[in-house]
Design a protein around this motif. Structure first.
Motif, PDB file in Angstrom:
ATOM      1  N   GLY A   2       1.889  19.350   1.985  1.00 25.99           N
ATOM      2  CA  GLY A   2       1.487  19.000   0.630  1.00 25.99           C
ATOM      3  C   GLY A   2       1.779  17.548   0.309  1.00 25.99           C
ATOM      4  N   ILE A   3       2.939  17.081   0.744  1.00 25.44           N
ATOM      5  CA  ILE A   3       3.321  15.682   0.517  1.00 25.44           C
ATOM      6  C   ILE A   3       2.393  14.745   1.277  1.00 25.44           C
TER       7      ILE A   3
ATOM      8  N   GLN B  23      -0.307  23.945  -1.212  1.00 28.20           N
ATOM      9  CA  GLN B  23       0.855  23.950  -0.322  1.00 28.20           C
ATOM     10  C   GLN B  23       2.159  24.075  -1.102  1.00 28.20           C
ATOM     11  N   ASP B  24       2.187  23.550  -2.308  1.00 29.07           N
ATOM     12  CA  ASP B  24       3.384  23.681  -3.144  1.00 29.07           C
ATOM     13  C   ASP B  24       3.644  25.148  -3.458  1.00 29.07           C
TER      14      ASP B  24
ATOM     15  N   SER C  95      -0.717  15.246   2.153  1.00 30.07           N
ATOM     16  CA  SER C  95      -2.072  15.222   1.595  1.00 30.07           C
ATOM     17  C   SER C  95      -2.137  14.334   0.349  1.00 30.07           C
ATOM     18  N   ASN C  96      -1.052  14.340  -0.444  1.00 31.94           N
ATOM     19  CA  ASN C  96      -0.938  13.446  -1.599  1.00 31.94           C
ATOM     20  C   ASN C  96      -2.118  13.575  -2.564  1.00 31.94           C
ATOM     21  N   ASP C  97      -2.624  14.792  -2.741  1.00 31.82           N
ATOM     22  CA  ASP C  97      -3.724  15.011  -3.681  1.00 31.82           C
ATOM     23  C   ASP C  97      -3.265  14.921  -5.128  1.00 31.82           C
ATOM     24  N   SER C  98      -2.013  15.297  -5.362  1.00 29.33           N
ATOM     25  CA  SER C  98      -1.469  15.296  -6.717  1.00 29.33           C
ATOM     26  C   SER C  98      -0.170  14.492  -6.721  1.00 29.33           C
ATOM     27  N   GLN C  99      -0.257  13.248  -7.182  1.00 31.99           N
ATOM     28  CA  GLN C  99       0.908  12.370  -7.164  1.00 31.99           C
ATOM     29  C   GLN C  99       2.039  12.899  -8.034  1.00 31.99           C
TER      30      GLN C  99
ATOM     31  N   TYR D 115       5.618  22.367   2.285  1.00 31.28           N
ATOM     32  CA  TYR D 115       5.925  21.225   1.414  1.00 31.28           C
ATOM     33  C   TYR D 115       5.566  19.908   2.093  1.00 31.28           C
TER      34      TYR D 115
ATOM     35  N   THR E 247      -2.409  19.699  -2.057  1.00 29.58           N
ATOM     36  CA  THR E 247      -1.012  19.537  -2.477  1.00 29.58           C
ATOM     37  C   THR E 247      -0.549  20.706  -3.330  1.00 29.58           C
TER      38      THR E 247
ATOM     39  N   VAL F  96       4.213  15.307  -5.882  1.00 27.94           N
ATOM     40  CA  VAL F  96       4.896  14.811  -4.680  1.00 27.94           C
ATOM     41  C   VAL F  96       6.404  14.672  -4.872  1.00 27.94           C
TER      42      VAL F  96
END
Length: 206
Positions: free
Chosen positions: A184-185, A161-162, A187-191, A181, A158, A194
């Motif tokens: 990254g959304i 990709q951001d 994958s949701n590794d970092s809430q 983006y 995430t 998102v």
């Protein structure tokens, strides 16, 4: 601009891991009874060195907070003398200080140094992610994209990709930024990231 807010937890977790598990990381396979004494001597030597490096790191980072030129020089000296994880963490902190002052060239120098010292995959990912952010600030867009290719491992997709989306957008590639983006959304590794990425994606779609 705050370029590190999404990685503070990763830094703290990695630092705690190496502090708490420094002994375990030094342990290897020893064959033969004859090597046992030598192994114990080496292990004690390594542990002593790591403890000394840990104490020196804490001292260097404490004085670095003052922002005085001589303290910056002291931190640089510590980094040069410690080609280990403590040296990497010190380089990350010094790079952050330079970035917050707007001196991205010096921040990049410290991150490149940390890049060559980091051995752990997660630590490498963190260094490369921050390096790409700094390169983006300097408009070194192609270099930033190349740096992002080295961000590997679960939990970093995430954030990677951001930054990749931001770099592609800076290059005028709106379609590429949208794809980054979106990935990254997904994958949701970092809430925490998102919602920000959704906002970026919505702005591009409108």
């Amino acid at each position: 601009m705050e370029v590190y807010s999404n990685e503070n937890e990763q830094v703290d977790a990695l630092r705690r891991f190496f502090v708490e598990n420094g002994k375990a990381l030094a342990v290897g396979v020893v064959l033969g009874i004859g090597a046992l004494v030598g192994w114990r001597y080496w292990q004690n030597h390594q542990n002593t060195n790591m403890m000394a490096a840990s104490e020196s790191y804490e001292q260097a980072m404490t004085v670095l907070a003052s922002g005085k030129a001589e303290e910056v020089a002291g931190a640089e000296k510590f980094i040069q003398a410690n080609s280990n994880n403590y040296g990497v963490f010190a380089a990350l902190q010094l790079a952050r200080n330079f970035a917050e002052q707007g001196d991205f060239a010096k921040a990049e120098q410290q991150l490149v140094l940390a890049q060559g010292q980091a051995k752990d995959e997660n630590l490498q990912a963190l260094v490369n992610l921050r390096l790409a952010r700094v390169q983006l600030q300097q408009k070194k867009l192609d270099e930033a994209l190349k740096t992002l290719e080295s961000v590997k491992g679960a939990g970093w997709v995430t954030m990677m990709q951001d930054v990749r989306g931001d770099v592609l957008l800076a290059k005028g590639d709106s379609k590429g930024a949208q794809e980054a983006y979106s990935k990254g959304i997904e994958s949701n590794d970092s809430q925490a990231l998102v919602p920000i990425m959704r906002m970026k994606l919505n702005n591009l779609s409108s």
